[in-house]
Scaffold this active site. Structure first.
Site, short mmCIF file in Angstrom:
data_model
loop_
_atom_site.label_atom_id
_atom_site.label_comp_id
_atom_site.label_asym_id
_atom_site.label_seq_id
_atom_site.Cartn_x
_atom_site.Cartn_y
_atom_site.Cartn_z
N SER A 1 0.83 -1.20 0.00
CA SER A 1 0.00 0.00 0.00
C SER A 1 0.87 1.26 0.00
O SER A 1 2.00 1.26 0.47
CB SER A 1 -0.91 0.03 1.23
OG SER A 1 -1.66 -1.15 1.30
N1 SAH Z 1 -0.51 -4.86 4.05
C1 SAH Z 1 0.07 -5.26 2.79
C2 SAH Z 1 -0.92 -5.08 1.67
C3 SAH Z 1 -0.73 -6.11 0.62
S1 SAH Z 1 -2.01 -6.17 -0.60
C4 SAH Z 1 1.35 -4.51 2.52
O1 SAH Z 1 1.56 -3.44 3.10
O2 SAH Z 1 2.16 -4.99 1.73
C5 SAH Z 1 -3.26 -7.11 0.22
C6 SAH Z 1 -2.92 -8.50 0.62
O3 SAH Z 1 -4.15 -9.13 1.06
C7 SAH Z 1 -2.39 -9.40 -0.48
O4 SAH Z 1 -1.15 -9.93 -0.09
C8 SAH Z 1 -3.45 -10.50 -0.65
O5 SAH Z 1 -2.92 -11.75 -0.96
C9 SAH Z 1 -4.08 -10.49 0.73
N2 SAH Z 1 -5.42 -11.09 0.79
C10 SAH Z 1 -6.44 -10.97 -0.11
N3 SAH Z 1 -7.51 -11.68 0.30
C11 SAH Z 1 -7.16 -12.26 1.48
C12 SAH Z 1 -7.82 -13.13 2.39
N4 SAH Z 1 -9.07 -13.55 2.18
N5 SAH Z 1 -7.17 -13.53 3.49
C13 SAH Z 1 -5.88 -13.11 3.73
N6 SAH Z 1 -5.21 -12.31 2.92
C14 SAH Z 1 -5.83 -11.88 1.80
#
Ligand code: SAH
Length: 217
Positions: free
Chosen positions: A68
């Site tokens: 993000s």
């Molecule tokens: N907080 C992270 C954001 C990554 S993008 C950062 O700062 O890098 C969002 C993440 O949510 C992705 O890695 C994706 O795989 C995860 N995600 C999506 N659906 C999900 C679910 N149902 N359970 C767990 N993680 C999930």
């Protein structure tokens, strides 16, 4: 010099400029700003992208996911920690681990779930090398939260469901707060506060997150 220290485009001076920009954009929490000033964001992206790590922008982290934008990390963290102190926090969507790491500097314990195993493994190595040892990770579908450690003083979701998963509300402690983007092509950031058995929802700005998907890989 350790890679965490950084040089040139990843130096402390470059990081400080990002903090100035976050302040200009309205981030007020000294705690959040100093946690982000100290944490090397470039460690959470691929080496080829390290020189862009202190731009206020989302970046690809593989598997079709993104780290993000710093402003949104700062804003969501600030919202999560407002009011009562948050000792135990759950994050859904570990991804690169950057948001997790910011939280780990500000609360007693962070629990974080991720559905994509290779991302979780990379994040785990980063926490280890940065000696962040108050983080617990689980490879699972965050639609179900992490019931074994519930209730949580705060829950932060970094991917967008179409609707707020009920289980996350159930796992919120009384007085706890959920910060979550909700929606499909049009998403908005929501803050949901639990008071006993009732929930109060505030709808904030339009945002753009990767979708919350079901199942795990
Ligand atoms: N907080 C992270 C954001 C990554 S993008 C950062 O700062 O890098 C969002 C993440 O949510 C992705 O890695 C994706 O795989 C995860 N995600 C999506 N659906 C999900 C679910 N149902 N359970 C767990 N993680 C999930």
């Amino acid at each position: 010099m350790t890679p965490e220290r950084g040089i040139g485009m990843t130096s402390q001076r470059t990081r400080d400029r990002l903090i100035v920009r976050l302040k200009e954009q309205g981030i007020r929490s000294i705690e959040v700003l100093s946690a982000m000033r100290e944490l090397p964001r470039h460690v959470f992206v691929d080496e080829a992208l390290a020189s862009r790590a202190y731009e206020d922008t989302a970046l690809p982290i593989g598997q079709g996911q993104t780290i993000s934008r710093p402003f949104i990390v700062a804003k969501m963290t600030e919202l999560l920690l407002e009011g009562l102190p948050k000792k135990k926090v759950l994050e859904v969507g570990t991804g690169s681990g950057y948001q997790t790491a910011v939280l780990s500097r500000l609360v007693d314990r962070v629990h974080s779930v991720e559905r994509i195993s290779p991302l979780q493994n990379q994040a785990r190595e980063r926490f280890y090398s940065l000696k962040l040892n108050n983080i617990r990770l689980k490879h699972s579908d965050g639609n179900w939260g992490w019931p074994e450690n519930a209730p949580y003083d705060g829950i932060i979701v970094t991917c967008a469901p179409e609707q707020v998963p009920k289980e996350l509300l159930n796992q919120l402690a009384p007085g706890g707060r959920l910060v979550i983007p909700v929606g499909g092509t049009e998403q908005s950031l929501r803050v949901i506060d639990r008071n006993g058995h009732s929930f109060e929802e505030t709808v904030l700005d339009a945002v753009s997150f990767v979708p919350l998907l079901s199942g795990q890989i």
